[in-house]
Write a protein that holds these residues in place. Structure first.
Motif, PDB file in Angstrom:
ATOM      1  N   UNK A  13     -36.047  19.690  53.176  1.00 43.63           N
ATOM      2  CA  UNK A  13     -35.330  20.426  52.398  1.00 43.63           C
ATOM      3  C   UNK A  13     -35.208  20.165  50.715  1.00 43.63           C
ATOM      4  N   UNK A  14     -36.300  19.547  49.962  1.00 44.53           N
ATOM      5  CA  UNK A  14     -36.224  19.323  48.987  1.00 44.53           C
ATOM      6  C   UNK A  14     -36.975  20.332  48.359  1.00 44.53           C
ATOM      7  N   UNK A  15     -38.152  20.930  49.025  1.00 40.05           N
ATOM      8  CA  UNK A  15     -38.707  21.546  48.818  1.00 40.05           C
ATOM      9  C   UNK A  15     -38.525  23.037  48.805  1.00 40.05           C
ATOM     10  N   UNK A  16     -37.478  23.452  49.829  1.00 38.29           N
ATOM     11  CA  UNK A  16     -37.524  24.437  49.916  1.00 38.29           C
ATOM     12  C   UNK A  16     -36.277  24.926  47.922  1.00 38.29           C
ATOM     13  N   UNK A  17     -36.065  23.947  48.355  1.00 34.53           N
ATOM     14  CA  UNK A  17     -34.721  23.360  46.947  1.00 34.53           C
ATOM     15  C   UNK A  17     -35.586  23.676  45.496  1.00 34.53           C
ATOM     16  N   UNK A  18     -37.194  23.566  45.481  1.00 34.29           N
ATOM     17  CA  UNK A  18     -37.574  23.388  44.391  1.00 34.29           C
ATOM     18  C   UNK A  18     -38.364  25.110  44.367  1.00 34.29           C
ATOM     19  N   UNK A  19     -38.630  25.026  45.727  1.00 32.51           N
ATOM     20  CA  UNK A  19     -39.306  27.136  45.469  1.00 32.51           C
ATOM     21  C   UNK A  19     -37.247  28.310  45.328  1.00 32.51           C
ATOM     22  N   UNK A  20     -36.603  27.194  45.292  1.00 28.36           N
ATOM     23  CA  UNK A  20     -35.169  28.015  45.031  1.00 28.36           C
ATOM     24  C   UNK A  20     -35.337  27.757  43.753  1.00 28.36           C
ATOM     25  N   UNK A  21     -35.254  26.835  43.259  1.00 30.95           N
ATOM     26  CA  UNK A  21     -35.166  27.229  41.477  1.00 30.95           C
ATOM     27  C   UNK A  21     -36.093  27.760  40.648  1.00 30.95           C
ATOM     28  N   UNK A  22     -37.880  27.565  40.893  1.00 34.75           N
ATOM     29  CA  UNK A  22     -38.435  28.349  40.871  1.00 34.75           C
ATOM     30  C   UNK A  22     -38.843  29.829  40.798  1.00 34.75           C
ATOM     31  N   UNK A  39     -46.781  25.559  41.293  1.00 29.44           N
ATOM     32  CA  UNK A  39     -48.283  24.936  41.638  1.00 29.44           C
ATOM     33  C   UNK A  39     -48.212  23.367  41.482  1.00 29.44           C
ATOM     34  N   UNK A  40     -47.961  22.863  39.918  1.00 29.56           N
ATOM     35  CA  UNK A  40     -48.423  21.467  40.024  1.00 29.56           C
ATOM     36  C   UNK A  40     -46.194  20.661  40.723  1.00 29.56           C
ATOM     37  N   UNK A  41     -45.810  21.131  40.788  1.00 28.57           N
ATOM     38  CA  UNK A  41     -44.334  20.769  41.466  1.00 28.57           C
ATOM     39  C   UNK A  41     -44.731  20.562  43.225  1.00 28.57           C
ATOM     40  N   UNK A  42     -44.592  21.938  43.368  1.00 34.45           N
ATOM     41  CA  UNK A  42     -44.918  22.610  44.753  1.00 34.45           C
ATOM     42  C   UNK A  42     -46.501  21.798  45.625  1.00 34.45           C
ATOM     43  N   UNK A  43     -47.194  21.008  44.963  1.00 33.43           N
ATOM     44  CA  UNK A  43     -48.392  21.285  45.838  1.00 33.43           C
ATOM     45  C   UNK A  43     -48.292  19.491  46.487  1.00 33.43           C
ATOM     46  N   UNK A  44     -47.527  19.249  47.352  1.00 37.16           N
ATOM     47  CA  UNK A  44     -46.689  17.865  48.351  1.00 37.16           C
ATOM     48  C   UNK A  44     -46.249  16.905  47.040  1.00 37.16           C
ATOM     49  N   UNK A  45     -46.860  16.009  47.584  1.00 33.88           N
ATOM     50  CA  UNK A  45     -46.092  14.888  46.695  1.00 33.88           C
ATOM     51  C   UNK A  45     -44.847  13.681  47.400  1.00 33.88           C
ATOM     52  N   UNK A  46     -44.558  13.239  47.656  1.00 32.50           N
ATOM     53  CA  UNK A  46     -43.105  12.036  48.305  1.00 32.50           C
ATOM     54  C   UNK A  46     -42.441  12.715  47.807  1.00 32.50           C
ATOM     55  N   UNK A 100     -56.747  20.261  44.145  1.00 37.34           N
ATOM     56  CA  UNK A 100     -57.357  20.409  42.708  1.00 37.34           C
ATOM     57  C   UNK A 100     -56.423  20.221  41.389  1.00 37.34           C
ATOM     58  N   UNK A 101     -56.870  19.671  40.227  1.00 38.89           N
ATOM     59  CA  UNK A 101     -55.795  19.034  39.469  1.00 38.89           C
ATOM     60  C   UNK A 101     -55.360  20.240  39.178  1.00 38.89           C
ATOM     61  N   UNK A 102     -54.299  20.195  37.770  1.00 39.63           N
ATOM     62  CA  UNK A 102     -53.685  21.603  37.512  1.00 39.63           C
ATOM     63  C   UNK A 102     -54.602  22.008  36.399  1.00 39.63           C
ATOM     64  N   UNK A 103     -55.369  20.747  36.313  1.00 39.21           N
ATOM     65  CA  UNK A 103     -56.300  21.449  34.456  1.00 39.21           C
ATOM     66  C   UNK A 103     -57.714  22.057  35.528  1.00 39.21           C
ATOM     67  N   UNK A 104     -57.820  22.058  36.146  1.00 41.44           N
ATOM     68  CA  UNK A 104     -59.069  22.459  37.173  1.00 41.44           C
ATOM     69  C   UNK A 104     -58.701  24.053  38.188  1.00 41.44           C
TER      70      UNK A 104
END
Length: 294
Positions: A13-22, A39-46, A100-104
């Protein structure tokens, strides 16, 4: 409740909220920067920090929709910190959450800008939140202190200074309480700020609980850096050792670190066991913190 099931449901649900935010953020101003931020916000994460805030909303009978902007703001701050933490000038990591990290993925300049923009977006979300002004101002103050000099950034500085040095347990706990614990405490404090019926004593107990689970979280991170694989961690295994950092396993041994995590966990539970709320969801969250494998 099954905390793992609840977390997975929340993540979806929260990932959908992030998509909507962006999707609501104009992407034609600086398209590459927009891509790097998303990319930095949506590439996984707990999503543990916004999840903890939602748990606080449940415990304190707060409308989950009310705290949604604060939850997204927390994740923006956390994501920005990881983007900057991965930079060559800091931890110099190539992988984050198995990608890959953001700078990569982009470049170092856009990684810096993405972190900066995520930080300011967090406060824009709080200012625009549909809540009463006193709650909004409390949220801004809590998040600013937790993410800045008195919190996460201060902890990151101390962490960098501790590389190639041996620091004691007290100094290590202070680093972790600032670098990692401050945002977890912020999640709890932002929940408390949205519930006016809390006494000062009750608020202090909730916040002390948060401080302790923040420490337990970092001790478990130190343990996993030794015991987990790169695939499980989603980042290079042994990165703490590579940076020659003092950790709980390096100071106490692996068995001692596991014992310390259990001690801190039990102390956290003691803070909230007598509160006149159903704090079982918080206890389940604390249990998850010290049992997780990545």
């Amino acid at each position: 409740m099954c905390i793992q099931t609840e977390l997975q449901r929340f993540q979806t649900e929260f990932n959908q909220t992030l998509v909507q935010t962006f999707s609501q953020l104009p992407n034609d101003i600086a398209p590459k920067l927009h891509q790097a931020m998303e990319y930095s916000v949506s590439n996984g994460g707990k999503r543990l920090r916004p999840f903890l805030l939602q748990i606080m909303a449940k415990v304190l009978a707060i409308d989950p929709k009310l705290i949604q902007p604060a939850a997204v703001a927390l994740e923006c701050i956390h994501s920005y910190s990881l983007v900057h933490d991965d930079l060559p000038a800091m931890d110099d990591d190539d992988l984050r959450r198995g990608k890959p990290t953001c700078h990569i993925q982009f470049d170092e300049a856009h990684a810096i800008l993405a972190g900066d923009a995520l930080q300011t977006l967090a406060f824009e979300l709080l200012i625009n939140a549909d809540v009463q002004t006193d709650i909004k101002l409390s949220w801004v103050k809590i998040l600013a202190q937790a993410s800045g000099y008195q919190g996460m950034c201060g902890g990151q500085s101390l962490d960098l200074e501790a590389e190639n040095k041996s620091v004691g347990l007290e100094s290590l706990a202070n680093i972790h309480s600032l670098k990692t614990g401050a945002l977890l405490k912020a999640a709890v404090s932002m929940g408390c700020a949205a519930q006016r019926n809390l006494s000062d004593e009750q608020k202090q107990k909730f916040e002390r609980f948060a401080e302790l689970i923040g420490l337990a979280f970092q001790i478990q991170d130190d343990i996993l850096d030794v015991t987990a694989t790169t695939d499980a961690l989603g980042k290079p295994q042994g990165s703490d050792q590579k940076s020659n950092k003092s950790t709980y396993p390096s100071l106490l041994g692996l068995t001692g670190a596991v014992h310390k995590a259990e001690q801190v966990f039990q102390s956290a539970l003691e803070q909230i066991e007598d509160l006149p709320y159903n704090t079982q969801p918080l206890m389940d969250f604390a249990q998850f913190i010290i049992k997780r494998q990545h």
